[in-house]
Every structure is written in structure tokens, then in C-alpha cells.
Design a protein around this motif. Structure first.
Motif, PDB file in Angstrom:
ATOM      1  N   SER A  75      29.255  54.293  61.663  1.00 33.55           N
ATOM      2  CA  SER A  75      30.287  54.169  60.863  1.00 33.55           C
ATOM      3  C   SER A  75      30.086  54.996  59.784  1.00 33.55           C
ATOM      4  CB  SER A  75      29.498  52.660  59.920  1.00 33.55           C
ATOM      5  OG  SER A  75      28.161  53.016  59.712  1.00 33.55           O
ATOM      6  N   VAL A  76      29.009  55.744  59.330  1.00 36.06           N
ATOM      7  CA  VAL A  76      29.316  57.024  58.352  1.00 36.06           C
ATOM      8  C   VAL A  76      29.971  58.028  58.753  1.00 36.06           C
ATOM      9  CG1 VAL A  76      27.957  58.542  56.990  1.00 36.06           C
ATOM     10  CG2 VAL A  76      27.126  56.249  57.040  1.00 36.06           C
ATOM     11  N   THR A  77      29.734  58.236  60.037  1.00 42.22           N
ATOM     12  CA  THR A  77      30.517  59.522  60.777  1.00 42.22           C
ATOM     13  C   THR A  77      32.179  59.150  60.781  1.00 42.22           C
ATOM     14  OG1 THR A  77      28.790  59.836  62.106  1.00 42.22           O
ATOM     15  CG2 THR A  77      30.499  61.037  62.618  1.00 42.22           C
ATOM     16  N   CYS A  78      32.420  57.861  61.292  1.00 34.99           N
ATOM     17  CA  CYS A  78      33.849  57.285  61.270  1.00 34.99           C
ATOM     18  C   CYS A  78      34.466  57.388  60.068  1.00 34.99           C
ATOM     19  CB  CYS A  78      33.884  56.035  62.167  1.00 34.99           C
ATOM     20  SG  CYS A  78      33.344  56.270  63.749  1.00 34.99           S
ATOM     21  N   PHE A  79      33.807  56.894  58.900  1.00 37.14           N
ATOM     22  CA  PHE A  79      34.292  56.635  57.516  1.00 37.14           C
ATOM     23  C   PHE A  79      34.459  58.201  57.080  1.00 37.14           C
ATOM     24  CE2 PHE A  79      33.139  56.467  52.742  1.00 37.14           C
ATOM     25  CZ  PHE A  79      34.338  55.384  52.475  1.00 37.14           C
ATOM     26  N   VAL A  80      33.685  58.887  57.405  1.00 35.17           N
ATOM     27  CA  VAL A  80      33.852  60.327  56.817  1.00 35.17           C
ATOM     28  C   VAL A  80      35.350  61.026  57.497  1.00 35.17           C
ATOM     29  CG1 VAL A  80      32.993  62.796  56.532  1.00 35.17           C
ATOM     30  CG2 VAL A  80      31.521  60.849  55.964  1.00 35.17           C
ATOM     31  N   SER A  81      35.090  60.833  58.767  1.00 30.54           N
ATOM     32  CA  SER A  81      36.489  61.256  59.712  1.00 30.54           C
ATOM     33  C   SER A  81      37.751  60.678  58.963  1.00 30.54           C
ATOM     34  CB  SER A  81      36.355  60.728  61.046  1.00 30.54           C
ATOM     35  OG  SER A  81      34.968  61.376  61.705  1.00 30.54           O
ATOM     36  N   TYR A  82      37.661  59.417  58.671  1.00 31.05           N
ATOM     37  CA  TYR A  82      38.898  58.775  57.966  1.00 31.05           C
ATOM     38  C   TYR A  82      39.139  59.254  56.729  1.00 31.05           C
ATOM     39  CZ  TYR A  82      40.196  55.115  61.268  1.00 31.05           C
ATOM     40  OH  TYR A  82      40.778  54.285  62.365  1.00 31.05           O
ATOM     41  N   LEU A  83      38.014  59.722  55.991  1.00 32.99           N
ATOM     42  CA  LEU A  83      38.369  60.157  54.712  1.00 32.99           C
ATOM     43  C   LEU A  83      38.937  61.875  54.736  1.00 32.99           C
ATOM     44  CD1 LEU A  83      35.177  59.187  52.679  1.00 32.99           C
ATOM     45  CD2 LEU A  83      37.496  58.494  52.342  1.00 32.99           C
TER      46      LEU A  83
ATOM     47  N   HIS B 216      30.992  67.816  54.328  1.00 26.72           N
ATOM     48  CA  HIS B 216      32.464  67.652  54.329  1.00 26.72           C
ATOM     49  C   HIS B 216      32.845  66.682  53.071  1.00 26.72           C
ATOM     50  CE1 HIS B 216      31.781  68.146  58.478  1.00 26.72           C
ATOM     51  NE2 HIS B 216      32.841  68.861  58.432  1.00 26.72           N
ATOM     52  N   ILE B 217      31.785  66.393  52.204  1.00 23.48           N
ATOM     53  CA  ILE B 217      32.171  65.403  51.159  1.00 23.48           C
ATOM     54  C   ILE B 217      33.105  65.926  50.330  1.00 23.48           C
ATOM     55  CG2 ILE B 217      31.186  64.164  49.104  1.00 23.48           C
ATOM     56  CD1 ILE B 217      28.559  63.382  51.019  1.00 23.48           C
ATOM     57  N   PRO B 218      32.944  67.388  49.868  1.00 25.50           N
ATOM     58  CA  PRO B 218      34.019  67.902  48.643  1.00 25.50           C
ATOM     59  C   PRO B 218      35.319  67.748  49.295  1.00 25.50           C
ATOM     60  CG  PRO B 218      31.940  69.278  48.917  1.00 25.50           C
ATOM     61  CD  PRO B 218      32.011  68.326  50.069  1.00 25.50           C
ATOM     62  N   TYR B 219      35.254  67.697  50.729  1.00 18.51           N
ATOM     63  CA  TYR B 219      36.895  67.980  51.438  1.00 18.51           C
ATOM     64  C   TYR B 219      37.425  66.700  51.678  1.00 18.51           C
ATOM     65  CZ  TYR B 219      34.770  72.424  51.856  1.00 18.51           C
ATOM     66  OH  TYR B 219      33.948  73.582  51.645  1.00 18.51           O
TER      67      TYR B 219
ATOM     68  N   TYR C  35      34.368  72.725  61.372  1.00 19.64           N
ATOM     69  CA  TYR C  35      34.833  73.055  60.325  1.00 19.64           C
ATOM     70  C   TYR C  35      33.690  73.813  59.261  1.00 19.64           C
ATOM     71  CZ  TYR C  35      37.550  72.599  55.604  1.00 19.64           C
ATOM     72  OH  TYR C  35      38.306  72.834  54.642  1.00 19.64           O
ATOM     73  N   ILE C  36      32.488  73.610  59.668  1.00 21.77           N
ATOM     74  CA  ILE C  36      31.302  74.102  58.859  1.00 21.77           C
ATOM     75  C   ILE C  36      31.107  75.409  59.057  1.00 21.77           C
ATOM     76  CG2 ILE C  36      28.798  73.903  58.485  1.00 21.77           C
ATOM     77  CD1 ILE C  36      29.027  71.148  59.477  1.00 21.77           C
ATOM     78  N   GLU C  37      31.260  76.170  57.887  1.00 18.91           N
ATOM     79  CA  GLU C  37      30.996  77.508  57.925  1.00 18.91           C
ATOM     80  C   GLU C  37      29.935  78.108  56.999  1.00 18.91           C
ATOM     81  OE1 GLU C  37      34.528  80.021  57.145  1.00 18.91           O
ATOM     82  OE2 GLU C  37      35.485  79.316  58.780  1.00 18.91           O
ATOM     83  N   ILE C  38      28.909  78.844  57.151  1.00 19.71           N
ATOM     84  CA  ILE C  38      27.843  79.349  56.516  1.00 19.71           C
ATOM     85  C   ILE C  38      27.926  80.954  56.619  1.00 19.71           C
ATOM     86  CG2 ILE C  38      26.552  77.120  55.772  1.00 19.71           C
ATOM     87  CD1 ILE C  38      24.565  78.216  58.118  1.00 19.71           C
ATOM     88  N   GLU C  39      27.121  81.555  55.606  1.00 22.96           N
ATOM     89  CA  GLU C  39      27.218  82.889  55.853  1.00 22.96           C
ATOM     90  C   GLU C  39      26.767  83.527  56.870  1.00 22.96           C
ATOM     91  OE1 GLU C  39      27.583  85.459  53.158  1.00 22.96           O
ATOM     92  OE2 GLU C  39      28.675  83.631  52.289  1.00 22.96           O
ATOM     93  N   LEU C  40      25.631  82.986  57.813  1.00 26.39           N
ATOM     94  CA  LEU C  40      25.231  83.418  58.905  1.00 26.39           C
ATOM     95  C   LEU C  40      25.674  83.150  60.141  1.00 26.39           C
ATOM     96  CD1 LEU C  40      21.140  83.542  58.122  1.00 26.39           C
ATOM     97  CD2 LEU C  40      22.495  85.541  58.871  1.00 26.39           C
TER      98      LEU C  40
END
Lengths: 361, 491
Positions: free
Chosen positions: A227-235, A160-163, A255-260
Motif C-alpha cells: 500500500s505504501v509503494t502504491c500510495f507513493v506511486s499515485y503521489l 521520492h517524498i520530496p518529489y 529515478y534515484i540518483e546518488i553521487e556514486l
């Protein structure tokens, strides 16, 4: 040689008991109760839990007896302690059953809309019984594998970092929150599970004097994951999005989508069954110790079965999500009070016994 | 459930038995008692030399005829009466006084020589045995090729030739009330844990059964949890693997008449190791090992995942793949669970038929299976192309697991997962995996945790687990051996 829980495994055990189904709701709960930058509250409450852990470490350091029972019964005989033990056992087994019901209710919403939730719950309870009747070393060994199977989920967050966007954090702290006190209690209950260490320590390999640090490490891991999960959720989400999304973490994973493969949240959420199982089993394990102290004739299988059946009967009519949430709030509050109160009571008992001149066992 | 005799009772029974057997009857001579004992054994021989008053009692088919002639018959033909005593004093003529030992010796292929009240046993045993050949169930590409055979003594000699130390001790323990098959317990004194040696000796002595025919059977009689689906002792057929086990501080159990040799204690992950891992470069060895663990995951969960996704979780399939899958499944009239079970059972039929038939017919089965099942079933609309691929990959992956016994256990567990996936989708798979993990965690191998070094976590053993680290780094023996000498090399 092998029949001791190593400090490393204790850390894993603590993390696995602490983190549970609340993980999926946590960002929403923070957004509703604390508003902007609510993720910071995870760190603050984690610090309060650390103080609670410090109390527990004092009990273990100054203990007069091999276990909690010996500490207590040095002052008050088991006959008088029995009602307290039973109350404690009932609270923890109820908490355990309610967490299980909560998980099953979400599972039903996600994948089994047409299936009776009772049948799913019974299946979960069979699993709980199967692991719960084993000895604590087996439970610890199974927990290690469960940890390996589930810890990978946390790293999905990298996707999710790029988003993400820092602007979504806003410069305001704890604005637009609804109920800070209730939020703190709920957040505290999300960290619960560490108090089981009061019953675990006789089974831990104590050859290393600083073994208790592993409890802090376990708690630290929970704090990082939360905390990291919540932080990323807030971002990732805006504050209002977080407030209206029931399970923000599930939406993150979805939200995660990969080829397979796509929509992996259906699998990931089911994988959380394993984490829930550890929480449930450890609470029931501690409850069964308490029950067996009152009725020593009971075997492990019998005591676990009695606790499961009793708690299931008490919560028989609790099957709607909102009802489960209400019950969880009350029982969680009692459990949180016990987590703080129990070490304080034990410290008082130790103080009295030391004053009376009891020898350290 | 195997009943084991209580320790004290065994000791008492043995003493009583020994007393009875060792005290010759007052009325009958030892010779007469032996003849009585062997009455009805028409394959036994009794050769009499009247001039020396000597009887030879033996089983013709158990002795080496040439050696019997050269070392017993010829000397007796040519010896004078007054030289008889010096002939019988030869060191390889072992004097015996107990009836039990005489009978055991004769049954072992020795010749019993009776001269008045004296009895001697001469070892000229030469039973038929097959030549040493490469093991068929444990083949290797780069390592030594010789495999064990059914002769216990030959197998012992193969191990002794590899482990040339007087500290390699061998305990001989008869198993089976009727067959009295010899089991040999091997360990290196000072490296193996003596408590484990006595625990295993005890377990073997407490076996209460008429006959044991194979090491795999013996291993089920001495396991910690004999009812488990999973084997708790690995059995190998190659002397190099056994030598490695001994050096690691493990205890070896060899059974007369079986080419499989048990290594105790064993971990679940030992079943995924082969000799080749150690003979190849360490990186290649590590890669192969990882491949095998990948194969294990595919074997156990791939078909179940197909059933789960196609039954309940279509949303997990990406759009590009969804069309292909929908077209492939469009014609199939069955639910994915029935379709998968049908194909999995057919594959098991093929495997079992191929294993029991002679090689040439076995090939035919492969072709028939490949064409009929693969092509015709899809064309007839009984199954989908995608399922054929899934089932085939699972089947191939199951054969990547080097131990046949473990592979069979995993395949059976897979059926449970498929059923659960058909019933509850992804939740079913997770439930199935949880049950397997709980069960594996509760298993022990002579007290050692079965899932070590993963759980409990033994970091020093990770150099020979998922990794096959360079030899310079592998300096300690596995923790589960509980060796008093944990570090290698230092004497």
C-alpha cells in the motif's frame, strides 16, 4: 532445539512468499482496473485476505490430526484423495513456474535483450532446485537472510517524498477504472502464498499458544509494503502515467540518483530474484509434499525435479509476455479459489469428523 | 570422504585389542615383549644394572636428561640391594602390568623400569619445544600476547592457569591409527552441553585415518559437512580466546603438536571476531567489527561488481565518473572479466609467494608486485587504473577478515562471483550471492545453525554480534552453545 520454525521466522516467510514480481506492476494494475486512488483497494483486498487467514486459523485450531493430510484422510482414504493432491500439486507448481517465467521475461526486456530466455529460465530453475531440495528449516534460514537483503529496497521510497504531490491523488475514488472484478482477483493473487501455512504449521514452534499471529504480522508487512509503494506511486505519477507505464515501481527506483551510482533499478530488480525464489520454492515445497503423499517412495530431490520438469513441459511454449500474463491470470484465479476453498473444505471435513466423534490427535 | 567406524564396532575392536595387549604372553616376560616390540628402533635405549637386575628402557631424545639422571640413575647408583624395594615404592614410580601401556608410556617420553616381573613407568619427559611466543596468525594489539605452541601439555597448562576451576574437565582421546596423537577435549562441567561433549567425543573416536598432524586437519575430520568450502569450526591460537570459549559453554579440542585449538560449535560470524574487540572500549570494538563485515562484503563482491558494471551496466555509472572510467579502460584490449581475472590471479600469486618466502625476500616480492603490476601493467595498456584500485581494495579487505582459513574461503568464493558477473552481470552477482546464502544456511556446526544469531534470529546473542555491547549487558551465553546454564554469573 533448533529444528522448529520460530513464529518470528514464520512472519518473514509469509511476507517473502506473498510479495513477488507483481509488486513492480501493482500500481499500474490498480490504475487500470480501479482508476483514481486505486491504492485504497490494496487495504480493502488485504482485509478480505485476512478473512481467508481467519479460516486457515480455524482449521489449525480445530484440527483433528497432525497435518492437513491426516485431517483429510481421516474421512477419505489417500487412494481417493490422490487425484485431488496431484491436481493441487500441479496447480501450485504451474503457478510457481509461471511466476518464474514472468520474472525472467522482465529481466530479458531490461538487461538481456539478445539472450535466449530459456537459458535464463533454466538457470533460475537450477537455483530453485538447489534450495527446493533442502529441508524446510534450511529454506526458512535462507529466507531470513534474503529478507534482510531485500527489505532495504522498500525504504528507497523515502527518496521520492520530496518529489510527490498530494494533488495527483485527486478527490475522486475508484473513477476511470476498467474492470473492478478482474482487478480484485489480480490483487488477491498478489497476496497469495499465505495458504502455504496450511502445510507449514506442523514445522512451526507451537510452544507459544498465539503463534498464528505471526502469519497476520507477515501479511500486515506485505500490506504495508504494497500500500505504501502504491500510495507513493499515485503521489509521484499521474493516473494516466501509471496506466501507460509497464512497471511503475521500476521507474520509481530508476529515478534515484546518488553521487556514486545511478539507474540502480537494474540491480534492484535482479535482487528481486531472491524474493521470487522464495515464492517459487515454497509453492514447490508444498507441491512436493502432496506428490510424496501420493507416491511415498519419492525422495525430496526426485519430487521437486519431477514437478519442475512436468510444469516446464506444460508451459514449454508459453514464453511471450502476453501469453504468460494470460496463463498467470487463469492459474492465479485457480490458486486464489484454492486458497479460499481449501480451508473451507478442511473445515467441513473437521466438522464431519467431529460430528462422527473422531478424537483430536 | 572420511569414513567413520560404526560405534559398536569400535567398542568391540577396542575390547579385543585391549585383551590382546594386556594379556602377557605365557612364554615371554614383559621386558622381552617390550624389547621385541621396539626391535628396529635404534634410537631406543636399554640400560642394565646387573647388581639390581634392573633394566631401563626409554628414548633418550624424549626424556629430560637432567631429570633422568637425578631421579632415576643417581638413586640406583647409590641404593643398596636391600633398599631397592623402598626405592621402587616411591609414588612417582607407577607400577604397570599391561604391555600396551608400557609401550605408550615409553613413546610418551617416560622411562620403563623392569625389575624381575615388576614394571614401573617414571615420567621424566622433556621433549624439545619452542618457547611460548605471540601467535603469528592471530596477533593482537591490546590483549595478552602469548600464543599456543606445539606442546599439548604446555597448552593445557596455559588454559588451566586461566580457568582455575575443578569443573574444567579434560578427556584424552588418541587419534590416528599409526601416530596415536593425543587430542584433548576440554569443557566446563555444568556450563557446556553434555550431549555436545559426547557427540564430539564420538566423532573423534570414529575417525579412521593413519595420522592427524594439525588441529585444522582434525577439524575437517569431525565437521558436519567436510566437503563445504567454509570451515565449520574456528581454530584459535591464543589462550585468552580459548578461555572465553570455555566460559561461553563451548567445547575445546586441543591436539598434541598443533598450536591451533578448535572451538565447537562455531558460527560463521565467530570468524570475524578478535580478542581486541573485547579489550577496546565497546564503541571502538563495535566500530571495528562493523568495519570487518564491510570488508567481507567488499572482498566478496567489489571486483565482481566492477566486472558487471563495466561489461553490462554502464548506465549505473554517474556521468562524472564515466569519463574517467572510459579513459582508463580505453586502451585495454581485454574484456573486463579477463582483465579482472588476470589481476586477481596475479594478486593471489603475490600473496602465496609472500607467504612461503622468508620475510626479507617477501618484502622484495611486495615491491616487485607493487611497481611492476601496479604501474607497468597500466602503462603497457594491459589493465586499467580503476581495476588496479578495485583489486587492491578487495585484496586489502580480504586481509581484514581475522581468520586466515575463512579469508581464503571467501577469496575463492569471490572468483565464482567474478565469473558469474562476467557471464550475467548484476543477475550473475545476485545468483552467486543466493547460492552462497543457501549453502551457508544449510551448514551446521555440531548441529548448531551456522548463520546464528542472524538466521535463525537469536536476539539475546546480538549483544555480541554486530555490536560488542558493554559487559554489563552481556549476561547470557551464546544460544548455539546450548548451555544448561544460559545466564552468566549466577552459579
Amino acid at each position: 532445539m533448533f529444528e522448529k520454525i520460530a513464529p518470528f521466522h514464520l512472519a518473514i516467510l509469509i511476507y517473502m512468499i506473498q510479495s513477488g514480481v507483481t509488486f513492480f506492476k501493482l500500481p499500474r494494475m490498480l490504475a487500470v482496473n480501479f482508476g483514481t486512488n486505486g491504492w485504497l483497494m490494496v487495504v480493502i483486498v488485504s482485509f478480505i485476505v485476512m478473512i481467508n487467514l481467519l479460516l486457515i486459523s480455524l482449521v489449525i485450531r480445530f484440527r483433528v490430526g497432525e497435518n492437513v493430510f491426516e485431517i483429510m484422510e481421516g474421512l477419505i482414504s489417500v487412494k481417493w484423495m490422490a487425484p485431488f493432491y496431484l491436481l493441487l500439486a500441479l496447480t501450485w507448481s504451474l503457478l510457481s513456474i509461471l511466476v518464474g517465467k514472468d520474472f525472467i521475461s522482465i529481466t530479458q526486456v531490461l538487461s538481456f535483450q539478445n539472450t535466449n530466455s530459456t537459458s535464463l529460465f533454466v538457470i533460475l530453475m537450477v537455483l530453485v532446485f538447489y534450495l527446493g531440495m533442502k529441508d524446510i528449516y534450511t529454506i526458512s534460514k535462507a529466507t531470513n537472510i534474503f529478507f534482510i537483503l531485500t527489505i532495504g529496497i522498500f525504504f528507497l521510497i523515502i527518496y521520492h517524498i520530496p518529489y510527490t504531490s498530494l494533488e495527483r491523488l485527486t478527490p475522486f475514488i475508484f473513477k476511470e477504472g476498467k474492470n473492478t472484478i478482474e482487478g480484485i482477483v489480480q490483487l488477491y493473487t498478489a497476496f497469495l502464498g499465505f495458504e502455504i501455512v496450511l502445510f507449514l504449521f506442523p514445522y512451526v514452534d507451537q510452544s507459544k499458544p498465539k503463534w498464528f499471529r505471526s502469519v497476520y504480522y507477515g501479511h500486515f508487512l506485505t500490506t504495508v509494503v504494497y500500500s505504501v509503494t502504491c500510495f507513493v506511486s499515485y503521489l509521484f505519477f499521474s493516473l494516466n502515467q501509471l496506466k501507460i507505464t509497464s512497471y511503475p515501481v521500476l521507474n520509481l527506483i530508476a529515478y534515484i540518483e546518488i553521487e556514486l551510482i545511478e539507474r540502480i533499478e537494474t540491480f534492484v530488480f535482479n535482487l528481486f530474484l531472491i524474493k521470487i525464489l522464495v515464492t517459487l520454492v515454497l509453492y514447490l515445497w508444498a507441491s512436493s509434499l502432496l506428490l510424496e503423499r501420493v507416491i511415498p517412495a519419492l525422495s525430496r530431490k526426485q519430487s521437486v525435479a519431477i514437478l519442475i520438469i512436468t510444469s516446464m513441459l506444460i508451459t514449454l511454449n508459453v514464453d511471450v509476455m502476453s501469453e504468460i500474463a494470460d496463463w498467470l491470470l487463469v492459474v492465479g484465479f485457480v490458486a486464489a479459489a484454492l486458497a479460499i476453498g481449501l480451508p473451507i473444505i478442511l473445515l467441513i471435513v473437521i466438522g464431519i469428523r467431529t460430528y462422527r466423534g473422531d478424537h483430536r490427535a | 570422504m572420511i569414513r567413520r567406524k560404526p560405534k559398536k564396532l569400535i567398542k568391540k575392536l577396542k575390547e579385543l585389542n585391549d585383551q590382546q595387549q594386556s594379556e602377557p604372553s605365557l612364554d615371554l616376560s614383559l621386558y622381552e615383549q617390550v624389547v621385541n616390540e621396539l626391535e628396529g628402533c635404534s634410537d631406543s635405549e636399554d640400560v642394565f644394572f646387573p647388581e639390581h637386575h634392573v633394566h631401563f628402557v626409554f628414548f633418550n631424545h624424549l626424556v629430560d636428561t637432567d631429570r633422568f639422571k637425578a631421579e632415576i640413575l643417581d638413586p640406583f647408583y647409590h641404593v643398596h640391594k636391600e633398599e631397592l624395594d623402598s626405592l621402587l615404592n616411591r609414588s612417582f614410580y607407577k607400577p604397570v602390568t599391561e604391555l600396551k601401556k608400557i609401550i605408550e608410556g615409553v613413546l610418551d617420553g617416560q622411562v620403563a623400569i623392569f625389575n624381575q616381573e615388576r614394571v614401573f613407568l617414571v615420567n621424566v619427559a622433556g621433549p624439545e619445544k619452542r618457547n611460548i611466543q605471540p601467535s603469528e596468525t592471530e596477533t593482537t594489539i591490546t590483549g595478552p600476547h602469548e600464543g599456543f605452541i606445539e606442546s599439548g601439555e604446555t597448552n593445557l597448562s596455559m588454559i588451566r592457569r586461566r580457568v582455575k576451576t575443578s569443573r574444567l574437565k579434560v578427556n584424552k582421546l588418541p587419534v590416528g591409527e599409526v601416530t596415536k596423537t593425543n587430542a584433548y577435549l576440554l569443557y566446563i562441567k555444568g556450563i557446556a552441553n553434555e550431549e555436545l561433549v559426547s557427540e564430539l567425543t564420538d566423532r573423534i573416536e570414529r575417525i579412521e585415518i593413519d595420522a592427524v598432524y594439525d588441529a585444522h586437519m582434525l577439524s575437517q575430520l569431525i565437521e558436519d559437512q567436510p566437503n563445504s568450502l567454509f570451515p565449520q569450526f574456528i581454530a584459535r591460537e591464543r589462550p585468552d580466546s580459548i578461555a572465553a570459549g570455555l566460559v561461553e559453554g563451548k567445547i575445546i579440542i586441543l591436539l598434541e603438536g598443533s598450536p591451533a585449538v578448535i572451538i565447537a560449535p562455531s558460527s560463521f560470524f565467530d570468524f570475524f571476531e578478535t580478542g581486541d574487540d573485547y579489550y577496546q572500549r565497546w564503541l571502538t570494538g563495535t566500530a571495528t567489527r562493523l568495519l570487518r563485515f564491510g570488508a567481507f562484503i567488499i572482498t566478496i563482491a567489489f571486483t565482481a561488481l566492477y566486472v558487471s558494471v563495466t561489461s553490462y551496466h554502464y548506465e549505473m555509472i554517474p556521468e562524472s565518473l564515466l569519463t574517467t572510467l572510459a579513459v582508463s579502460r580505453g586502451k585495454v584490449p581485454f574484456d573486463p572479466i579477463y582483465e579482472a581475472l588476470l589481476m586477481e590471479i596475479t594478486i593471489e600469486f603475490l600473496r602465496e609467494a609472500g607467504a612461503r618466502l622468508p620475510t626479507k625476500v617477501g618484502q622484495t616480492i611486495g615491491i616487485v608486485g607493487g611497481i611492476v603490476i601496479g604501474q607497468a601493467a597500466v602503462q603497457a595498456g594491459i589493465t586499467s587504473n580503476v581495476l588496479i584500485i578495485v583489486v587492491a581494495i578487495s585484496a586489502i579487505a580480504s586481509f581484514v577478515v581475522p581468520s586466515y582459513i575463512m579469508s581464503a574461503s571467501i577469496r575463492l568464493a569471490r572468483f565464482g562471483l567474478i565469473l558469474l558477473a562476467g557471464l550475467l552481470g548484476n543477475l550473475g552477482i545476485v545468483i552467486g550471492l543466493t547460492i552462497i546464502v543457501i549453502h551457508l544456511s544449510s551448514l551446521t556446526s555440531v548441529g548448531a545453525p551456522y548463520l546464528a544469531p542472524l538466521s535463525p534470529f537469536f536476539p539475546s546473542d546480538w549483544k555480541d554480534f554486530l555490536l560488542r555491547a558493554p559487559y554489563k549487558m552481556m549476561k547470557s551465553r551464546p544460544t548455539i552453545s546450548r548451555s544448561p546454564k544460559k545466564r552468566k554469573l549466577k552459579e
